[in-house]
Structures are given as C-alpha cells and as structure tokens.
Design an enzyme around this catalytic site. Sequence first.
Site, PDB file in Angstrom:
ATOM      1  N   GLU A 133      28.929  71.406  52.519  1.00 30.70           N
ATOM      2  CA  GLU A 133      28.426  71.674  54.036  1.00 30.70           C
ATOM      3  C   GLU A 133      28.697  70.035  54.737  1.00 30.70           C
ATOM      4  O   GLU A 133      29.261  70.089  55.932  1.00 30.70           O
ATOM      5  CB  GLU A 133      27.018  71.637  53.982  1.00 30.70           C
ATOM      6  CG  GLU A 133      26.278  71.665  55.495  1.00 30.70           C
ATOM      7  CD  GLU A 133      27.011  73.187  56.293  1.00 30.70           C
ATOM      8  OE1 GLU A 133      27.899  72.718  57.237  1.00 30.70           O
ATOM      9  OE2 GLU A 133      26.797  74.138  55.846  1.00 30.70           O
ATOM     10  N   VAL A 136      32.441  68.966  56.744  1.00 30.64           N
ATOM     11  CA  VAL A 136      32.747  69.213  57.923  1.00 30.64           C
ATOM     12  C   VAL A 136      31.688  68.964  58.859  1.00 30.64           C
ATOM     13  O   VAL A 136      30.563  69.465  58.699  1.00 30.64           O
ATOM     14  CB  VAL A 136      33.474  70.593  58.054  1.00 30.64           C
ATOM     15  CG1 VAL A 136      33.875  71.041  59.705  1.00 30.64           C
ATOM     16  CG2 VAL A 136      34.463  70.842  57.336  1.00 30.64           C
ATOM     17  N   GLY A 138      29.338  66.417  59.582  1.00 30.64           N
ATOM     18  CA  GLY A 138      28.306  65.617  59.278  1.00 30.64           C
ATOM     19  C   GLY A 138      26.919  66.660  59.148  1.00 30.64           C
ATOM     20  O   GLY A 138      27.024  67.588  58.425  1.00 30.64           O
ATOM     21  N   GLU A 194      37.137  52.710  61.143  1.00 30.77           N
ATOM     22  CA  GLU A 194      37.367  51.874  59.901  1.00 30.77           C
ATOM     23  C   GLU A 194      38.413  50.692  60.335  1.00 30.77           C
ATOM     24  O   GLU A 194      39.056  51.007  61.313  1.00 30.77           O
ATOM     25  CB  GLU A 194      38.190  52.877  58.708  1.00 30.77           C
ATOM     26  CG  GLU A 194      37.310  53.973  58.280  1.00 30.77           C
ATOM     27  CD  GLU A 194      36.075  53.246  57.480  1.00 30.77           C
ATOM     28  OE1 GLU A 194      36.060  52.404  56.780  1.00 30.77           O
ATOM     29  OE2 GLU A 194      35.166  54.074  57.177  1.00 30.77           O
ATOM     30  N   ASP A 205      42.375  63.297  59.329  1.00 31.35           N
ATOM     31  CA  ASP A 205      40.603  63.537  59.147  1.00 31.35           C
ATOM     32  C   ASP A 205      40.242  65.039  59.757  1.00 31.35           C
ATOM     33  O   ASP A 205      39.764  65.984  58.959  1.00 31.35           O
ATOM     34  CB  ASP A 205      39.582  62.564  59.556  1.00 31.35           C
ATOM     35  CG  ASP A 205      38.181  63.023  59.254  1.00 31.35           C
ATOM     36  OD1 ASP A 205      37.907  62.796  58.187  1.00 31.35           O
ATOM     37  OD2 ASP A 205      37.664  63.395  60.172  1.00 31.35           O
ATOM     38  N   LYS A 209      39.446  69.111  57.959  1.00 31.23           N
ATOM     39  CA  LYS A 209      38.491  69.798  58.305  1.00 31.23           C
ATOM     40  C   LYS A 209      38.855  71.205  58.863  1.00 31.23           C
ATOM     41  O   LYS A 209      38.173  72.159  58.758  1.00 31.23           O
ATOM     42  CB  LYS A 209      37.449  69.307  59.354  1.00 31.23           C
ATOM     43  CG  LYS A 209      36.899  67.984  58.586  1.00 31.23           C
ATOM     44  CD  LYS A 209      36.202  66.984  59.707  1.00 31.23           C
ATOM     45  CE  LYS A 209      35.938  65.568  58.925  1.00 31.23           C
ATOM     46  NZ  LYS A 209      35.207  64.921  60.109  1.00 31.23           N
TER      47      LYS A 209
END
Length: 433
Positions: A133, A136, A138, A194, A205, A209
Amino acid sequence: MPTQDQQGALQVALLGCGVVGTQVARILLQEKDSLTRRVGAQLNVLGIAVRSLDTERDAVIPRDLLTTDAHALVEQADIVVEVMGGIEPARELIDHALRHGASVVTANKALLAQHGPSLYETASHHEVDLSYEAAVAGAIPIIRPIRESLAGDNITRVLGIVNGTTNYVLDQMTRHNLDLDTAVRDAQRLGYAEADPTADVEGHDAAAKAAILASLAFHTRVALDDVACEGITHVTAQDVAWAARSGHVIKLLAICERTPAGVAARVHPALVPLSHPLASVGDAFNAVFVEAENAGPLMFYGQGAGGAPTASAVMGDLVTAARNRVLGARGAGESAAANLTLLPSGEALTRYQMRLSVLDQRGVLAQIADVFAKHEVSIETVTQAVREDKPGYAYLVVATHTSRESALAGTVEALKPLAAVDEVMSVLRIEGS
C-alpha cells in the site's frame, strides 16, 4: 517456515531504518498493546537490518535491535517489512523472505515496477502475503480499494497526482510566478525534494507508480518500460501563465486507461481544467481519481510522502498481514487474469494545447489549419495575441479535440518547418476535461 512462538507472538523483521523505518519502529515499539488487540497476537520486533551500526539514529531505536545481517534476520521472521529502498539488495532479501515463508510488506515502488511479477509468483507459490500500500501515494489508501473494493467493477481510468515533489514545484510556480529551478530549490530547502531531484522531475517515480496502478486496475501485467514517461523539466513560467489564461493548471499526471483496443499507461505534465477536482490539489499532496463503470468517479486524497504518512500505510499492511497469519488466511494476490493488450504510446487518446509564435499576417491561420486537417486532427479553439516583444509576430494558441497521440505529435512536427511558424513554443496535453 517461521511460526508463532509459544506465547502467540509474531516476529517482525524491519529492513531499513531511515525516515520511514524509524517511524514504523516507533509505532511497533510504543503501541505494542494496542496493536496486539487489533491483530489478536503480539508483534515482536525481532530486529532492524541496517547498513552500518555506527550511524546516529533516533533515540526511539534500541541499539540492541540493530543488525547488519539481514539474511539471518529474515529467516527468523513471520513478517518482513522492507523500507530500505533501491533494487538490490531489497529484491533478493524480499525473495529470500518469501521463500522462507514470511509475509512481506514493502514501500518499494521502483522494485515492484521492475520485478513485481516474479515476486508475486514467489509469494503465491509459498502461500504468503506480499503487500505494498505504501508504494503508491503514501498514506492514501489506493492499492487496497483498487485491488479489493473495486474487484467486482470494471475500472476504465486512473488519473493521479502521485508525486508530491513535482506537485509542490508546479504549485509554487503557479502561486508565486516562480521559474522551475527556483521552485525546485525551494522544495529541496523544505525537504520535499532530494539533493538529486532527477527521479521526481523527470517523472520516473510517478512512472513506477503508474505501472503498479495499471497492473492492479486492469488485471494485466504492466512493467515500468511499458509506461511512456515525460517529466516537468521543460515546463516554464510562461507555460504556467498561459495555462491560467486558458482556465487550466499544470499537473504531472499518471494516467492509466483501458480502451476496447487495450491498456495504456503514461506520465506527463498536463493542463487540468480548474473545474476538475485534481486542479485544486496543492503543495506536496497527492490525489488519485478513479473512474469505474458502476462506481463512477472516485477520488482519493491525502499526504503522499513523508515518514509518518508512509509509515501509516506500512502499518496498515502489517496489521492486515499479521491478522492473516493469526487466522491462517491470505490476502489478495496478483491479478493478471485479463492479460489485456499493452498499447504503444502513440495509440493513447489525448488532446493538445500548442502555443506557437507565427507571422502576424493574412493566410497564416489557413496554412496551419491545413496541416491539422492533413493529420486528421480537429481544432477546438484558437486564441491569438500580439507579441509585443517581437513586432510582426503573434502568439497562436491552438487547442485540439481528442485524437491519437501519434497524430497529434505528427501535427507538431509538420508545423515546425512552415515558413509562417517562427517557433513551436509549447506543447502540453489537456487531461481531465
């Protein structure tokens, strides 16, 4: 295979002790009694695998739980929680854990996008859970609703803001008229981005997802390489200003669609109408808009990153996996039964808004319209504005009706060499209308 000990406790191994891992450890250690009541068995932290024992850590982490021997740790565990990130050694350790009969909870979207199918098969063969879970969006519960709550429905589209960093950057560009570089530096200063923001701003990223969401939504294996990916690095402050003039806001979207021809997944910046629910998602928040045949439109909104929100999603999976161990049950596994055709990116259906710099003279619009007609792309609206910074030229903003991506891209390429076209200044897709 590890089993509950004589006191009925389940042994939990934690791989990684960064921001998320520290939060997960804190919850496991400080809320042990509450978790025991929810699970029906005690959750013991067997150990925490780290790269170095000398790294300074939060005081909540007991030093006697730390170990650098991750392999030995997973062999003794009932449940393994992987929050170390990266591909290796995470992949090998998860595979090792599954083969030793441990259920696994992971937040590793990059790993699942690349190696998910083989890990799902291993979990199925050894009759253990593989839950993700937190991989993807948070804290937003999106994996379980798609995999379980909507399992009896037919999902047609998933449209999501799934990267908090880029959403924050684009939101700051919109609110404060910032350029991209300034907004990225601001995100880095606040810890949203970052030091190397490449994975976020280039869309990688979000693409990982999207692969996970498309696989779940359409019961078809979609790998990272199947996702067409475009980041936000070419989005300018001028693009943002023109978006506002046309009643839109720019968002980096993950888009997964099922059509009669097959399945397409893509990530790119897009113009979202101000009337759409995703347009109001600001700061570093995430939101996923799901369209299903019977349920209709559904929206899931919340914190998409950070230690505590991500730990919340990890703990949800952990409690569920623990309950399953107590009951001798298993959660939902991979569903790839549909095995739909994966469409090339050129077959995706979308709309374009093109901003051109053109000669401000008669006949130019007719020439441009002819190019659109030859590529069988229909024009919806045309807006013209004089270029005060370049006498004799004008801005021409053209919005199209829905067409195939290949036809729209071909139109753009055919416009570039026209003598009347000074420059194709911007091309953005329109989604959510």
